[in-house]
Design a protein around this motif. Structure first.
Motif, PDB file in Angstrom:
ATOM      1  N   PRO A  84       0.825  -1.200   0.000  1.00 52.48           N
ATOM      2  CA  PRO A  84       0.000   0.000   0.000  1.00 52.48           C
ATOM      3  C   PRO A  84       0.866   1.260   0.000  1.00 52.48           C
ATOM      4  O   PRO A  84       1.962   1.283   0.534  1.00 52.48           O
ATOM      5  CB  PRO A  84      -0.815  -0.110   1.289  1.00 52.48           C
ATOM      6  CG  PRO A  84      -0.155  -1.152   2.102  1.00 52.48           C
ATOM      7  CD  PRO A  84       0.674  -1.986   1.196  1.00 52.48           C
ATOM      8  N   LYS A  85       0.335   2.302  -0.636  1.00 51.20           N
ATOM      9  CA  LYS A  85       1.064   3.565  -0.710  1.00 51.20           C
ATOM     10  C   LYS A  85       0.851   4.345   0.582  1.00 51.20           C
ATOM     11  O   LYS A  85      -0.214   4.267   1.197  1.00 51.20           O
ATOM     12  CB  LYS A  85       0.575   4.398  -1.887  1.00 51.20           C
ATOM     13  CG  LYS A  85       0.903   3.767  -3.224  1.00 51.20           C
ATOM     14  CD  LYS A  85       0.432   4.636  -4.347  1.00 51.20           C
ATOM     15  CE  LYS A  85       0.760   3.975  -5.675  1.00 51.20           C
ATOM     16  NZ  LYS A  85       0.305   4.767  -6.797  1.00 51.20           N
ATOM     17  N   PRO A  86       1.849   5.119   0.999  1.00 51.25           N
ATOM     18  CA  PRO A  86       1.694   5.942   2.201  1.00 51.25           C
ATOM     19  C   PRO A  86       0.559   6.948   2.030  1.00 51.25           C
ATOM     20  O   PRO A  86       0.271   7.386   0.916  1.00 51.25           O
ATOM     21  CB  PRO A  86       3.037   6.659   2.319  1.00 51.25           C
ATOM     22  CG  PRO A  86       3.989   5.839   1.522  1.00 51.25           C
ATOM     23  CD  PRO A  86       3.176   5.212   0.433  1.00 51.25           C
ATOM     24  N   THR A 121       2.192   2.560   5.910  1.00 50.37           N
ATOM     25  CA  THR A 121       1.353   3.566   5.257  1.00 50.37           C
ATOM     26  C   THR A 121       1.199   4.843   6.081  1.00 50.37           C
ATOM     27  O   THR A 121       0.585   5.790   5.633  1.00 50.37           O
ATOM     28  CB  THR A 121      -0.060   3.007   5.011  1.00 50.37           C
ATOM     29  OG1 THR A 121      -0.627   2.630   6.259  1.00 50.37           O
ATOM     30  CG2 THR A 121      -0.015   1.831   4.068  1.00 50.37           C
TER      31      THR A 121
END
Length: 141
Positions: free
Chosen positions: A31-33, A85
């Protein structure tokens, strides 16, 4: 006959290993931050009451609250708070009974606060991933 059984079990084990490796390669990317949250930004999420602790002054009870929100990154040097994230739980530190009273009508509901000071949780007793030490309520009910 034993060789056949063993060969069948070996073939099944190889098949399962190959299948699990293929699944691991097709797994979703990390997952992207979350978005960066700076002083002056608004944080919105569900407000929860946490167990009250005791303050340093005369053992007075201190109310503690938590907002659960989407993952957010903090400004440097805090960054992601050692999370993939960024934090999703934010503890609100109250400095007065008036500040605590502002939050009472929002338990279990969405609330928006303007963040003035925020940092990663560092003390062992903190149950949130980040701590908002200075804030003000934006939402009216």
């Amino acid at each position: 006959m034993l060789k056949r059984r063993f060969a069948g079990r070996l073939a099944f084990a190889i098949f399962m290993t190959v299948a699990s490796c293929a699944l691991a390669q097709t797994a979703e990317p990390a997952p992207k931050p979350g978005k960066l949250i700076n002083a002056g930004d608004v944080l919105t999420g569900e407000l929860n009451a946490m167990k009250a602790g005791r303050g340093a002054k005369k053992g007075k009870k201190i109310a503690s609250y938590q907002i659960t929100s989407e993952p957010r990154r903090l400004p440097p040097p805090n960054g992601l708070c050692n999370l993939e994230t960024g934090p999703e739980t934010f503890q609100l530190v109250t400095t007065s009974e008036a500040q605590a009273a502002q939050l009472k009508g929002f338990f279990g509901k969405a609330i928006s606060i303007k963040v003035d000071e925020i940092s990663c949780a560092q003390d062992a007793g903190q149950m949130s991933e980040a701590v908002v030490t200075k804030w003000s309520v934006v939402t009216k009910h």
